[in-house]
Design an enzyme around this catalytic site. Structure first.
Site, mmCIF file in Angstrom:
data_model
loop_
_atom_site.group_PDB
_atom_site.id
_atom_site.type_symbol
_atom_site.label_atom_id
_atom_site.label_comp_id
_atom_site.label_asym_id
_atom_site.label_seq_id
_atom_site.Cartn_x
_atom_site.Cartn_y
_atom_site.Cartn_z
ATOM 1 N N LYS A 135 0.867 -1.180 0.000
ATOM 2 C CA LYS A 135 0.000 0.000 0.000
ATOM 3 C C LYS A 135 0.898 1.222 0.000
ATOM 4 O O LYS A 135 2.063 1.154 0.420
ATOM 5 C CB LYS A 135 -0.887 0.021 1.248
ATOM 6 C CG LYS A 135 -2.175 0.789 1.063
ATOM 7 C CD LYS A 135 -3.237 -0.038 0.355
ATOM 8 C CE LYS A 135 -4.518 0.724 0.121
ATOM 9 N NZ LYS A 135 -5.601 -0.156 -0.318
HETATM 10 P P1 NAD Z 1 -12.968 7.608 -2.650
HETATM 11 O O1 NAD Z 1 -11.970 8.640 -2.283
HETATM 12 O O2 NAD Z 1 -13.373 7.476 -4.064
HETATM 13 O O3 NAD Z 1 -14.300 7.827 -1.779
HETATM 14 C C1 NAD Z 1 -14.315 7.888 -0.386
HETATM 15 C C2 NAD Z 1 -15.707 8.326 0.038
HETATM 16 O O4 NAD Z 1 -15.801 8.267 1.466
HETATM 17 C C3 NAD Z 1 -16.060 9.766 -0.339
HETATM 18 O O5 NAD Z 1 -17.419 9.829 -0.709
HETATM 19 C C4 NAD Z 1 -15.843 10.520 0.973
HETATM 20 O O6 NAD Z 1 -16.614 11.713 1.041
HETATM 21 C C5 NAD Z 1 -16.326 9.495 1.948
HETATM 22 N N1 NAD Z 1 -15.887 9.706 3.310
HETATM 23 C C6 NAD Z 1 -14.654 10.036 3.767
HETATM 24 N N2 NAD Z 1 -14.667 10.164 5.094
HETATM 25 C C7 NAD Z 1 -15.933 9.885 5.504
HETATM 26 C C8 NAD Z 1 -16.586 9.836 6.747
HETATM 27 N N3 NAD Z 1 -15.942 10.075 7.873
HETATM 28 N N4 NAD Z 1 -17.903 9.515 6.766
HETATM 29 C C9 NAD Z 1 -18.569 9.263 5.632
HETATM 30 N N5 NAD Z 1 -18.007 9.284 4.421
HETATM 31 C C10 NAD Z 1 -16.715 9.595 4.355
HETATM 32 O O7 NAD Z 1 -12.400 6.219 -2.075
HETATM 33 P P2 NAD Z 1 -12.751 4.743 -2.567
HETATM 34 O O8 NAD Z 1 -11.764 4.351 -3.576
HETATM 35 O O9 NAD Z 1 -14.198 4.656 -2.844
HETATM 36 O O10 NAD Z 1 -12.402 3.905 -1.249
HETATM 37 C C11 NAD Z 1 -13.323 3.759 -0.173
HETATM 38 C C12 NAD Z 1 -12.892 2.585 0.693
HETATM 39 O O11 NAD Z 1 -12.838 1.401 -0.095
HETATM 40 C C13 NAD Z 1 -11.511 2.710 1.333
HETATM 41 O O12 NAD Z 1 -11.514 2.045 2.570
HETATM 42 C C14 NAD Z 1 -10.621 1.956 0.363
HETATM 43 O O13 NAD Z 1 -9.419 1.493 0.953
HETATM 44 C C15 NAD Z 1 -11.545 0.810 -0.007
HETATM 45 N N6 NAD Z 1 -11.225 0.141 -1.262
HETATM 46 C C16 NAD Z 1 -11.118 0.826 -2.433
HETATM 47 C C17 NAD Z 1 -10.839 0.142 -3.612
HETATM 48 C C18 NAD Z 1 -10.785 0.831 -4.951
HETATM 49 O O14 NAD Z 1 -10.665 0.138 -5.962
HETATM 50 N N7 NAD Z 1 -10.913 2.130 -5.036
HETATM 51 C C19 NAD Z 1 -10.627 -1.232 -3.572
HETATM 52 C C20 NAD Z 1 -10.761 -1.915 -2.372
HETATM 53 C C21 NAD Z 1 -11.065 -1.217 -1.219
#
Ligand code: NAD
Length: 450
Positions: free
Chosen positions: A134
């Site tokens: 990561k």
């Molecule tokens: P992103 O940046 O696209 O979106 C994050 C979202 O969470 C946004 O809408 C933001 O406003 C919201 N957010 C942040 N803090 C918050 C809070 N305290 N309360 C409510 N909402 C909040 O990120 P993403 O890529 O969608 O990732 C989200 C999660 O999924 C993370 O834990 C990430 O590690 C995990 N993840 C992502 C992927 C990927 O392919 N992008 C893959 C596996 C896991």
């Protein structure tokens, strides 16, 4: 700053970063959660007659290598600002390391380390030939201009290029990063090596070697696995209600997929707040609202709802898709969802896990639930290496096959470990035991060098 908080800051490797003492504490919590989950799985492996050698436990508990970089970026007004970034390789026994890059003000070494460890287990659970990694930069990308974001990305990519390689370590998007940022990373690496190397990073736009379906993959995968869990719990998907915390890449595509599957998404939120409509939200219109306003707040076809309220709604499926440590000792007793589908990494604190299991909540652990992203990243990497691209149907059907296989393997493992003391419904420990067992076995087969 109080004494304790000052201590946490000074003793943290993130000392030079702009991360606050609270962020450092959050990172430590994530790392402690990852270790607690590991220890629980190692313990049940031992109880079931498959003990890990003592030294092997120490090996798997530690990251392989950690890089901290402090680097300058020239801002648009001519000033120079320092940033801190990280790249952690947790384990590379089963193949090149794989894992996303996060841009968020609270990124710390400890958080990145926890996320890297979870990537090792996720790749092993999916049985794709990767180890875990990561990366991240402590920055709020929304505060930078597009040119500043590009300069920061290119400099960070250069700093961590010591560790990146198409056959060694392949980053991808995570919170705060997107396909454009992946394209800059690919371009920067390619400029250094003198030729185009699409396979060094995944999650790129399709125009530069990205794959069909990657943008949607994680959220789509979350719903594919949630659909299986609904089936197992005898809840028809057409009658299912869903609440989603976080409306970024994962949350929004999980919402869209849920609608396409016929389920009703009744609430979503982002860091500003949420919106609730018991009759079901029109997700395409909500996505349009979010695109225009950069928040779901103010969507006219629903009532405002806070993040705290959303988490405790009485729904069939709750999908945390934001950040770590959202379901805690404090709010776990009030969770009313029947299924918890972990779109985010590490959204549930270990103490909350115990409460939810006690309540009979069906938890689909992160390393199983959100693995659609890394599976499709794997497909992107394979396509880049072969310069031969597949149709989207092929991507989606192969992804679904892998996710479903893993889902039922975890269910079987949970059943198999019950006689050895695993609590009924502890799918997280079952998933981790399966994954850790695979990494341990690969380690023993390779042998300890020299
Ligand atoms: P992103 O940046 O696209 O979106 C994050 C979202 O969470 C946004 O809408 C933001 O406003 C919201 N957010 C942040 N803090 C918050 C809070 N305290 N309360 C409510 N909402 C909040 O990120 P993403 O890529 O969608 O990732 C989200 C999660 O999924 C993370 O834990 C990430 O590690 C995990 N993840 C992502 C992927 C990927 O392919 N992008 C893959 C596996 C896991």
């Amino acid at each position: 700053m109080t004494g304790d908080r000052m201590e946490a800051r000074i003793h943290s490797p993130s000392y030079f970063s702009s991360a606050s003492p609270e962020a450092i504490q959050k990172g430590l919590q994530a790392w402690e959660a990852a270790l607690a989950q590991f220890d629980k799985a190692a313990h049940i492996l031992e109880a079931s007659g498959h003990p890990l050698k003592r030294g092997l436990i120490q090996f798997l508990r530690r990251p392989k290598r950690e890089l901290i970089v402090h680097f300058p970026v020239q801002m648009d007004d001519g000033s120079i600002r320092m940033f801190t970034g990280y790249r952690v390789h947790h384990n590379a026994v089963r193949g090149p390391t794989k894992g996303g890059i996060r841009y968020h003000p609270d990124v710390t070494l400890e958080e990145v380390r926890a996320l890297a460890m979870w990537m090792t287990w996720k790749c092993a659970l999916m049985n794709i030939p990767y180890g875990g990694a990561k990366g991240g930069v402590a920055v709020d990308p929304a505060q930078l201009s597009p040119r500043e974001l590009e300069r920061l990305t290119r400099r960070y990519a250069t700093e961590i290029s010591l560790l990146m390689h198409p056959g060694g370590d392949i980053p991808a998007p995570d919170v705060g990063t997107n396909p454009q940022i992946m394209a800059w990373i690919m371009d920067t690496y390619s400029m250094h090596t003198g030729f185009t190397q699409p396979a060094v990073v995944t999650g790129k736009p399709v125009e530069v070697g990205g794959t069909m379906g990657r943008v949607e993959a994680t959220g789509r995968g979350v719903m594919m696995v949630a659909a299986e869990a609904l089936k197992v719990n005898r809840i028809p998907i057409e009658q299912a209600t869903i609440a989603i915390q976080g409306f970024g890449n994962v949350g929004s595509h999980a919402a869209l997929t849920a609608c396409l599957m016929g389920a009703k998404v009744v609430a979503v939120s982002d860091f500003r707040g949420g919106v609730y409509n018991p009759k079901g939200l029109d997700i395409p219109r909500l996505m349009e609202h979010d695109r225009r306003n950069r928040t779901v707040v103010g969507f006219p076809e629903g009532e405002p709802i806070s993040n705290a309220e959303l988490l405790t709604l009485k729904v069939d499926v709750l999908i945390p898709a934001a950040l770590e440590n959202q379901i805690t000792l404090e709010n776990a007793p009030y969770i009313q969802a029947r299924i918890l589908a972990e779109g985010a990494n590490g959204p549930t604190a270990p103490e909350a896990d115990e409460i939810l299991i006690e309540k009979g909540v069906f938890i689909i652990p992160d390393i199983l639930c959100n693995a659609g992203g890394v599976i499709t990243s794997y497909f992107e990497w394979v396509q880049d290496l072969q310069s031969f691209f597949w149709a989207e149907e092929e991507i989606n059907s192969r992804m679904e096959r892998i996710l479903k296989r893993a889902f039922y393997e975890v269910l079987a493992k949970e059943e198999g470990l019950r006689p050895y003391g695993l609590r009924r419904g502890d799918y997280r420990t079952a998933a981790q035991a399966l994954a850790i067992g695979r990494v341990a076995q690969a380690t023993l087969i390779r042998g300890i060098y020299p």
